[in-house]
Design a protein around this motif. Structure first.
Motif, PDB file in Angstrom:
ATOM      1  N   VAL A 244       0.827  -1.205   0.000  1.00  0.00           N
ATOM      2  CA  VAL A 244       0.000   0.000   0.000  1.00  0.00           C
ATOM      3  C   VAL A 244       0.862   1.256   0.000  1.00  0.00           C
ATOM      4  O   VAL A 244       0.389   2.342  -0.336  1.00  0.00           O
ATOM      5  N   ALA A 245       2.113   1.128   0.434  1.00  0.00           N
ATOM      6  CA  ALA A 245       3.004   2.284   0.417  1.00  0.00           C
ATOM      7  C   ALA A 245       4.426   1.762   0.253  1.00  0.00           C
ATOM      8  O   ALA A 245       4.786   0.738   0.819  1.00  0.00           O
ATOM      9  N   VAL A 246       5.225   2.466  -0.549  1.00  0.00           N
ATOM     10  CA  VAL A 246       6.599   2.029  -0.798  1.00  0.00           C
ATOM     11  C   VAL A 246       7.537   3.216  -0.604  1.00  0.00           C
ATOM     12  O   VAL A 246       7.200   4.348  -0.946  1.00  0.00           O
ATOM     13  N   GLY A 247       8.678   2.950  -0.004  1.00  0.00           N
ATOM     14  CA  GLY A 247       9.689   4.000   0.151  1.00  0.00           C
ATOM     15  C   GLY A 247      11.064   3.414  -0.082  1.00  0.00           C
ATOM     16  O   GLY A 247      11.286   2.223   0.112  1.00  0.00           O
ATOM     17  N   ILE A 248      12.009   4.258  -0.541  1.00  0.00           N
ATOM     18  CA  ILE A 248      13.395   3.827  -0.715  1.00  0.00           C
ATOM     19  C   ILE A 248      14.269   4.702   0.153  1.00  0.00           C
ATOM     20  O   ILE A 248      14.241   5.929   0.025  1.00  0.00           O
ATOM     21  N   ASN A 249      15.034   4.075   1.026  1.00  0.00           N
ATOM     22  CA  ASN A 249      15.949   4.810   1.913  1.00  0.00           C
ATOM     23  C   ASN A 249      15.259   6.007   2.570  1.00  0.00           C
ATOM     24  O   ASN A 249      15.803   7.104   2.623  1.00  0.00           O
ATOM     25  N   GLY A 250      14.043   5.817   3.030  1.00  0.00           N
ATOM     26  CA  GLY A 250      13.361   6.887   3.754  1.00  0.00           C
ATOM     27  C   GLY A 250      12.683   7.905   2.866  1.00  0.00           C
ATOM     28  O   GLY A 250      12.127   8.878   3.353  1.00  0.00           O
ATOM     29  N   LEU A 251      12.715   7.699   1.545  1.00  0.00           N
ATOM     30  CA  LEU A 251      12.002   8.605   0.644  1.00  0.00           C
ATOM     31  C   LEU A 251      10.718   7.913   0.196  1.00  0.00           C
ATOM     32  O   LEU A 251      10.764   6.819  -0.354  1.00  0.00           O
ATOM     33  N   ARG A 252       9.590   8.555   0.430  1.00  0.00           N
ATOM     34  CA  ARG A 252       8.319   7.942   0.061  1.00  0.00           C
ATOM     35  C   ARG A 252       8.105   8.056  -1.443  1.00  0.00           C
ATOM     36  O   ARG A 252       8.395   9.081  -2.046  1.00  0.00           O
ATOM     37  N   LEU A 253       7.606   6.953  -2.035  1.00  0.00           N
ATOM     38  CA  LEU A 253       7.338   6.969  -3.465  1.00  0.00           C
ATOM     39  C   LEU A 253       5.863   7.240  -3.700  1.00  0.00           C
ATOM     40  O   LEU A 253       5.007   6.656  -3.043  1.00  0.00           O
ATOM     41  N   THR A 254       5.569   8.102  -4.616  1.00  0.00           N
ATOM     42  CA  THR A 254       4.188   8.288  -5.059  1.00  0.00           C
ATOM     43  C   THR A 254       4.025   7.527  -6.370  1.00  0.00           C
ATOM     44  O   THR A 254       4.971   6.921  -6.867  1.00  0.00           O
ATOM     45  N   SER A 255       2.810   7.572  -6.932  1.00  0.00           N
ATOM     46  CA  SER A 255       2.610   6.835  -8.180  1.00  0.00           C
ATOM     47  C   SER A 255       3.347   7.482  -9.338  1.00  0.00           C
ATOM     48  O   SER A 255       3.488   6.889 -10.403  1.00  0.00           O
ATOM     49  N   THR A 256       3.824   8.709  -9.145  1.00  0.00           N
ATOM     50  CA  THR A 256       4.525   9.376 -10.252  1.00  0.00           C
ATOM     51  C   THR A 256       5.995   9.643  -9.946  1.00  0.00           C
ATOM     52  O   THR A 256       6.654  10.335 -10.700  1.00  0.00           O
ATOM     53  N   THR A 257       6.505   9.092  -8.841  1.00  0.00           N
ATOM     54  CA  THR A 257       7.906   9.351  -8.506  1.00  0.00           C
ATOM     55  C   THR A 257       8.830   8.661  -9.502  1.00  0.00           C
ATOM     56  O   THR A 257       8.635   7.497  -9.831  1.00  0.00           O
TER      57      THR A 257
END
Lengths: 110, 271
Positions: B172-185
């Protein structure tokens, strides 16, 4: 001997007095030095060839430095200052090297 | 071409001396203080020029430190503005929640808003999930790090593959190294660095996925993405590890922009 003494004296004077060079004169200082070096080596070569003449030396020194600075100044006014300084340095550099080569031949016969 | 001709002919480049000698004949040349004067002048010239160069150095240094100072000031100002923005956002959030809590319709809207906010990665989330770690291969013995273009480096495609695999597995939510990803990241590469949301990352890349951890784990380990990553792991010695976590936290995404707005159809727009 007296020449070397004069050079050392000049360097000492320059370091001691530390005159403030006005800003507009600063770009011409390095060019003037190259021109002075050329005149100096020409003088040394003439001395070694036995044809040294003080008047020629003084006049060549003054005219060399003034003309070199003048060319660069003109170039600055025309917007091609760096190109003209390169030209002056190349020409004077060639002369310096060829004079140095002649001096070397006279001194070391090599 | 006379200069070059002179050079090649090994002639005296200053014919003045020869001419003067010829004029003089056999008389010894007159001696005055002129030569000494010229040499003193040359010495002064050289000394002054050297001094000038030495003196202009601190000026350059000063300008440099002034620029650094300015950069620091501006960075501090930006940080302050960012903090203020965060405060104002929290304030707006609070006021909106209070305003919406007054009516049934408002409470429904608030619930809708909360779900939309979670989906758009606008709000921080916490819960159980998966943590997948990707890292460059260990450098060969005796070397500090892998050089550019080495075979064991993690590429942006690998991260894209992993993130898409996690979304597909039901995160439901994904982040890389503490950066949140949105559907357009965007996850892309610039030179050697991997950029997420145009910010550079340093390995190891820790990808956090929120969701039912057992279901996520089962769905992800069987997926094509996981199989691809295992192949890469075997072939290039890239480090790849999947771990279930009880409690993971992800912040809200940094850059959210309003892209679309419209009036509700057939309803009174609330004041």
């Amino acid at each position: 001997m007296i020449a070397l003494l004069g050079l050392v004296l000049g360097v000492a004077l320059g370091l001691m007095l530390q005159p403030d060079v006005p800003l507009w004169l600063q770009p011409y200082l390095p060019i003037a030095i190259v021109a002075a070096l050329d005149a100096m080596l020409g003088g040394v070569r003439a001395r070694l060839e036995g044809v040294f003449d003080e008047k020629v030396f003084v006049v060549s020194f003054l005219s060399n430095t003034v003309i070199a600075a003048l060319i660069v100044f003109l170039g600055d006014q025309l917007g091609v200052g760096s190109q003209l300084s390169t030209g002056v340095v190349v020409v004077l550099g060639i002369r310096i090297f060829s004079n140095a080569a002649a001096i070397r031949r006279k001194l070391f016969r090599a | 071409m006379s200069l070059l001709a002179d050079l090649l002919g090994e002639q005296a480049l200053d014919p003045g001396y020869a001419a003067a000698a010829a004029r003089r004949g056999n008389r010894p040349p007159p001696r005055r203080g002129g030569m000494l004067l010229v040499l003193v002048l040359t010495g002064v010239l050289i000394a002054v020029a050297a001094e000038q160069v030495r003196r202009s150095e601190p000026v350059a240094q000063q300008q440099r430190s002034r620029l650094i100072e300015e950069v620091r000031d501006r960075t501090a100002a930006t940080d302050e503005l960012q903090r203020r923005l965060d405060r104002l956002r929290a304030e707006t959030e609070r006021l909106r929640a209070a305003a919406l809590a007054r009516s049934d319709a408002g409470r429904r809207v608030r619930e809708e808003l909360r779900r939309a906010g979670e989906a758009a990665a606008a709000v921080p989330v916490a819960g159980e999930g998966l943590v997948v770690t990707l890292d460059d291969a260990r450098p060969p013995a005796g070397e500090e790090e892998l050089g550019p273009g080495a075979a064991g480096l993690v590429y942006d495609q690998d991260l894209q593959l992993l993130v898409n695999g996690l979304w597909a597995a039901g995160a439901v939510a994904v982040g890389i190294n503490g950066l949140r990803l949105t559907s357009t990241t965007a996850i892309r590469a610039a030179g050697e660095a991997i950029l997420v949301d145009y910010r550079p990352l340093t390995p190891p890349y820790r990808v956090t996925a929120l969701g039912d951890r057992d279901r996520l784990h089962a769905a992800f380990t069987g997926s094509a993405a996981a199989r691809r990553l295992h192949v890469i792991e075997k072939r290039f010695a890239i480090r790849f590890e999947v771990r279930r976590a009880d409690e993971v936290r992800l912040p809200g995404a940094g850059s959210l922009r309003l892209r679309h707005a419209g009036e509700p159809h057939g309803k009174e727009v609330p004041e």
